[in-house]
Write an enzyme that holds these catalytic residues in place. Sequence first.
Site, PDB file in Angstrom:
ATOM      1  N   LYS A  67       0.910  -1.202  -0.374  1.00 16.27           N
ATOM      2  CA  LYS A  67       0.068  -0.019  -0.285  1.00 16.27           C
ATOM      3  C   LYS A  67       1.156   1.520   0.164  1.00 16.27           C
ATOM      4  O   LYS A  67       0.521   1.907  -0.319  1.00 16.27           O
ATOM      5  CB  LYS A  67      -1.032   0.656   1.515  1.00 16.27           C
ATOM      6  CG  LYS A  67      -2.331  -0.858   1.379  1.00 16.27           C
ATOM      7  CD  LYS A  67      -3.227  -1.054   2.126  1.00 16.27           C
ATOM      8  CE  LYS A  67      -4.266  -1.969   1.835  1.00 16.27           C
ATOM      9  NZ  LYS A  67      -5.473  -1.346   2.943  1.00 16.27           N
ATOM     10  N   ASP A 101      -9.965   2.943   0.779  1.00 18.50           N
ATOM     11  CA  ASP A 101     -10.106   2.416   2.439  1.00 18.50           C
ATOM     12  C   ASP A 101     -10.935   3.648   3.395  1.00 18.50           C
ATOM     13  O   ASP A 101     -11.804   3.395   4.027  1.00 18.50           O
ATOM     14  CB  ASP A 101      -9.345   1.685   3.031  1.00 18.50           C
ATOM     15  CG  ASP A 101      -8.784   0.684   3.223  1.00 18.50           C
ATOM     16  OD1 ASP A 101      -9.653   0.066   2.287  1.00 18.50           O
ATOM     17  OD2 ASP A 101      -8.048   0.140   3.165  1.00 18.50           O
ATOM     18  N   GLY A 124      -2.962  -0.322  16.467  1.00 19.52           N
ATOM     19  CA  GLY A 124      -2.041  -0.491  15.515  1.00 19.52           C
ATOM     20  C   GLY A 124      -1.524   1.052  15.192  1.00 19.52           C
ATOM     21  O   GLY A 124      -2.241   1.706  15.369  1.00 19.52           O
ATOM     22  N   GLY A 232     -13.687  -6.732   9.911  1.00 14.95           N
ATOM     23  CA  GLY A 232     -13.550  -6.761   7.745  1.00 14.95           C
ATOM     24  C   GLY A 232     -13.830  -6.442   6.526  1.00 14.95           C
ATOM     25  O   GLY A 232     -13.905  -5.497   5.483  1.00 14.95           O
TER      26      GLY A 232
END
Length: 271
Positions: A67, A101, A124, A232
């Site tokens: 990414k 996203d 994270g 997800g």
Amino acid sequence: MLRRAGVVGDPAGHSLSPAIHRAGYAAHGLDWVYDAHTVPAEGLDDFVRGCAADPAWAGLSVTAPHKDAILAHGDPDEPTRLLGAGNTLIFGPTPRVYNTDVPGFVRAWRAHRLADIRSAAVVGNGATARSILLALAGLGLRDLVVLARVPQRAEALLELAAVLGVVAEARGLEEPLLAVDLVANTVPAAATAPHATRLAAAAGVVFDVVYDPWPTPLARAADAAGTPALNGLDLLAGQAVDQFFLMTGHQVTFEGCRSAAEQELSRRSRL
């Protein structure tokens, strides 16, 4: 001319994106092919150049670990440039990179008819965490706690929060957490398992980027606490709506994308 698209990652074979995009092609009667391509980091440049040289290729969905690196292969739009990470490459005279996203998380959040967010904890500090932070800023986020195994590594996420006008701090994953509107986990389920009950107890809503296997320890803790939980699949379906349009010019729905992903998961579970 037969058109092509696909998802590139390392690995990519587990991806549900082929099922989602193929369902969209079928719904619109498009003669397109979409496959998963496992490409290591050292092979990404050659793979992308090969696709770009073939006029049949419309674009690529991009997953981990590519990414960040994909930005070298196209002109990123402003949100993607800000994040330093993209998940969609569109070929053409001027290749372009997008990060779907961000609107995808907002779309998933709205699809569940959830309220705007004022406070959140994100577990994270990678590309997905950055995308979620930008999405949350658009949903009204004011205060953020970044939970990390090594809080010092969250500096880039804290800097992004400052740019977005969000008050943020980094803490160790094991440290106490006061009540927040959302706890969003972007790391493997095993990392949050020892802390799942405590995290779920502090959350108004839980989001776990993991979707297989489901439920995760965090999701089970949320269910026990009576806390709504997204996973997800919600993000995958949400981001696919814009990604499909960028590649094909045709519209698909969040519900249709999520249904296609769920059906593929169900098919795999019977194998």
